[in-house]
Design a protein around this motif. Structure first.
Motif, mmCIF file in Angstrom:
data_model
loop_
_atom_site.group_PDB
_atom_site.id
_atom_site.type_symbol
_atom_site.label_atom_id
_atom_site.label_comp_id
_atom_site.label_asym_id
_atom_site.label_seq_id
_atom_site.Cartn_x
_atom_site.Cartn_y
_atom_site.Cartn_z
ATOM 1 N N ALA A 206 0.838 -1.199 0.000
ATOM 2 C CA ALA A 206 0.000 0.000 0.000
ATOM 3 C C ALA A 206 0.869 1.242 0.000
ATOM 4 O O ALA A 206 1.949 1.265 0.603
ATOM 5 C CB ALA A 206 -0.936 0.012 1.207
ATOM 6 N N LEU B 54 -9.723 -1.976 4.104
ATOM 7 C CA LEU B 54 -8.786 -2.572 3.156
ATOM 8 C C LEU B 54 -8.620 -4.070 3.373
ATOM 9 O O LEU B 54 -8.381 -4.815 2.414
ATOM 10 C CB LEU B 54 -7.425 -1.885 3.266
ATOM 11 N N ALA C 131 -2.686 -0.864 -3.258
ATOM 12 C CA ALA C 131 -3.692 0.036 -2.695
ATOM 13 C C ALA C 131 -3.042 1.365 -2.378
ATOM 14 O O ALA C 131 -1.809 1.474 -2.283
ATOM 15 C CB ALA C 131 -4.316 -0.568 -1.441
ATOM 16 N N GLN D 130 -9.527 0.135 -4.530
ATOM 17 C CA GLN D 130 -8.518 0.137 -3.461
ATOM 18 C C GLN D 130 -7.890 1.510 -3.241
ATOM 19 O O GLN D 130 -6.681 1.638 -3.003
ATOM 20 C CB GLN D 130 -7.411 -0.886 -3.777
#
Length: 679
Positions: free
Chosen positions: A285, A649, A474, A623
């Protein structure tokens, strides 16, 4: 949940005690077996949910969550036994998520008395008691035992609290939140209000194929209710003198809502717009922004095994609104219920527990010396008086007279106030540094993200000249008002509010407060011999140069607290100005980033009929999440907001009920504009 009648307090359990065993006066039933409560709980709930067998099979090379949901917390005995087994058998990389509902929680004193019967559980029971939330309606999340255990206590009627875990998802979803059910609580004969079709329907909607359940009862209405919604039910030998009990597994969802029980069916969201559907948790992420919101989000994701790249456009973390040397952890409450008030309270109580382990490891990060809140006007004084009628006998706050306020603060206080004994001041830069001290967090400094591009698998963060800064599955935008520079977030209604601190040497102040005093500004104990006075509030200017007018504002504000605190001739030797980021409704903006054009098409019917129920789920950027607009209370609101982002998430059960998740969602502004027929 409707808290109109009791917005702050619950009716605690009323107990009778016989030979050390508590029983509920209102239900005429005991909390655990008089013969052997430990053995009964292990037999019914642990053994018949096959927990030891299932936990020994978990993959220790990965991180994950196993979720248990219980229908009656009671004395916490089932919880402690589950924790004991988990710590002994489950891989340390996994987290036990324990959700428990309780309509009438025990007082802290009764909890201590009940758990004192089990000396073998003393260590765990002490941890539980240290983290036991106040008797306030709603959802309370606490992390225990080095974050290996996540406890969500839902205080209130289960037919109100459990539906708040639900969203408009397809029943029998493989992402069902609950792995095992403990159907506890008092027997159906003594507590018929709990054992309703709505309970069984909610269990089915929150389960996945293979979710297990166990219960001490074998009542026919329980057996039929579970079978009707899709559980396979087995009647097996009960514990001790009880002949039978029930256990089983969830197979597939059945809508068993008959005409007779239609009024009890669990409500789904009126508009399923506030959250996207579940996706597989990312392995990587991006987090854009290195202030409190970004650093807390990065840490929450890293704790779940996600590799995070934190991008901060400045050379150091916490360079903007999160860069003040001292910030106050406090809350402002209202006597009336409402989303802002409930989020403020929830986030404050969560933050009190959240920061304690950080301060134990790094005491230089702050001081929980207490916070004294004083009214700044007659209106605020009236609100405080009305609030006192709602809140009583709570350990986390104290309504104080001027004499008591003077004793607590060491200053001459001339008005009533509220004292928060567990709160205090923190250093936001030091808190940010503590957050990012994690092996799964990589930092990139001095790079500004101008564009976010989704290639379908990865989000690419690009600089103004088109160079790739970093990419990941993400992305979370946590860069305060800078979020609106990204095209996906450009429509967000972010407000800039200038604030300035003034620094004084300790020799300039006549008396040092023993706690933080919040009035029209705030006055905290000194740090390294320096007092920080603040903070101004300016909606009209967005510069960050120090202003003589703002210094004078801070001086005048301190004089209103006490004209003799600042010595004659004292002048600030410095200060700091920054721009807070806020939303029009003063709620933070936390959640998935919607596709604004798709929302305009999908919910166009709201322009003609604002009350129209449209069954379409909201459409969102894949995302992509945002965590901004925390205003002047970022220390209070960012820890719980980071938990919410991580839950989204990772497809976990949220730390907040739906009634609070919706008012935080970025999509709320799109829905409101559609309802008001605005473009």
């Amino acid at each position: 949940m409707d808290h109109q009648n009791h917005p702050y307090s619950l009716v605690a359990a009323k107990l009778d005690w016989q030979d050390g065993v508590p029983s509920a006066k209102d239900y005429g039933d005991v909390y655990f077996s008089r013969d052997d409560g430990l053995a009964e709980s292990r037999y019914v709930f642990l053994q018949h949910n096959r927990l030891e067998e299932r936990w020994r099979q978990l993959d220790g090379s990965t991180q994950g969550r196993f979720t248990v949901c219980e229908t009656g917390f009671g004395t916490g005995l089932n919880f402690l036994l589950t924790c004991e087994l988990w710590l002994r058998t489950a891989p340390p990389s996994w987290t036990l998520h324990y959700i428990s509902c309780e309509k009438h929680p025990l007082t802290p004193g009764d909890l201590h008395r009940a758990l004192s019967a089990w000396p073998s559980l003393r260590e765990l029971s002490t941890i539980l008691q240290d983290n036991y939330p106040p008797l306030i309606p709603g959802q309370h999340r606490r992390y225990l035992h080095k974050s290996q255990i996540c406890l969500d206590l839902l205080f209130g009627d289960i037919l109100d609290t459990l539906p708040q875990l639900l969203d408009s998802v397809c029943p029998n979803s493989p992402e069902g939140a609950i792995d095992a059910w403990f159907l506890d609580g008092f027997a159906p004969a003594t507590n018929p209000g709990m054992w309703q079709p709505a309970l069984f329907d909610s269990m089915a909607r929150l389960s996945h194929c293979g979710s297990s359940f166990a219960t001490f009862t074998s009542a026919g209405l329980v057996k039929r209710g579970l079978r009707d919604v899709g559980f396979v039910v087995h009647k097996v030998k009960g514990y001790g003198r009880k002949r039978d009990m029930l256990c089983g597994e969830f197979e597939h969802y059945r809508d068993a809502c008959s005409a007779e029980s239609a009024s009890q069916r669990l409500p789904l969201a009126r508009l399923p717009w506030h959250q996207p559907g579940s996706e597989q948790a990312p392995q990587t992420a991006l987090v854009i922004g290195g202030g409190l919101a970004g650093c807390s989000t990065a840490r929450a994701l890293a704790e779940r095994g996600i590799a995070v790249t934190l991008i901060e456009r400045h050379p150091v973390l916490a360079s903007e609104a999160s860069g003040n040397p001292q910030g106050v952890l406090y809350t402002k409450l209202s006597p009336e219920p409402g989303a802002l008030n409930w989020f403020t309270l929830n986030s404050f109580l969560f933050a009190l527990a959240h920061y304690r382990p950080i301060l134990r490891k790094a005491p230089h990060c702050g001081d929980f010396c207490g916070v004294l809140q004083l009214p700044g006007s007659e209106r605020e004084a009236d609100l405080m008086t009305r609030l006192q009628d709602k809140l009583y006998d709570q350990p986390w706050l104290e309504f104080v007279t001027p004499e008591r306020a003077s004793t607590l603060s060491g200053l001459n206080i001339d008005r009533d106030g509220i004292f928060y004994p567990q709160a205090g001041w923190l250093s936001p830069p030091d808190i940010c540094a503590a957050y990012v001290a994690h092996p799964l967090i990589e930092r990139i400094h001095h790079r500004e993200v101008a564009t976010l591009v989704d290639d379908g698998k990865q989000w690419q963060a690009l600089s103004a000249d088109g160079q790739l800064i970093a990419s990941a599955e993400a992305a979370v935008v946590a860069g305060s008002h800078e979020a609106s520079r990204l095209s996906q977030c450009s429509w967000l209604p972010l407000r800039r509010i200038r604030g300035q601190l003034s620094y004084f040497h300790s020799d300039d102040i006549a008396a040092s407060p023993q706690c933080v005093v919040c009035h029209d500004g705030y006055f905290a104990p000194p740090r390294d011999g320096v007092f920080c006075l603040g903070a101004s509030f300016d909606l009209h200017h967005i510069g960050t140069d120090l202003s003589a007018a703002d210094h004078q504002f801070n001086i005048d504000t301190l004089a209103k607290l006490s004209p003799s605190l600042l010595k004659d001739g004292a002048k600030p030797f410095g200060g700091r100005a920054a721009l807070r980021c806020a939303s029009p409704d003063y709620m933070p903006i936390v959640g998935a980033v919607p596709d604004a054009a798709a929302f305009d098409r999908d919910y166009a019917g709201l322009r003609k009929d604002a009350k129209q129920a449209i069954p379409n789920p909201g459409r969102y950027h894949r995302q992509l999440y945002v965590n901004v607009a925390h205003g002047s209370r970022g220390l209070t609101s960012t820890p719980l907001s980071a938990e919410l982002i991580a839950a989204y998430l990772c497809s976990e059960s949220r730390p907040l009920p739906r009634q609070l998740a919706e008012p935080l969602s970025p999509a709320r502004f799109l829905i409101r504009d559609l309802m008001r027929n605005r473009r």
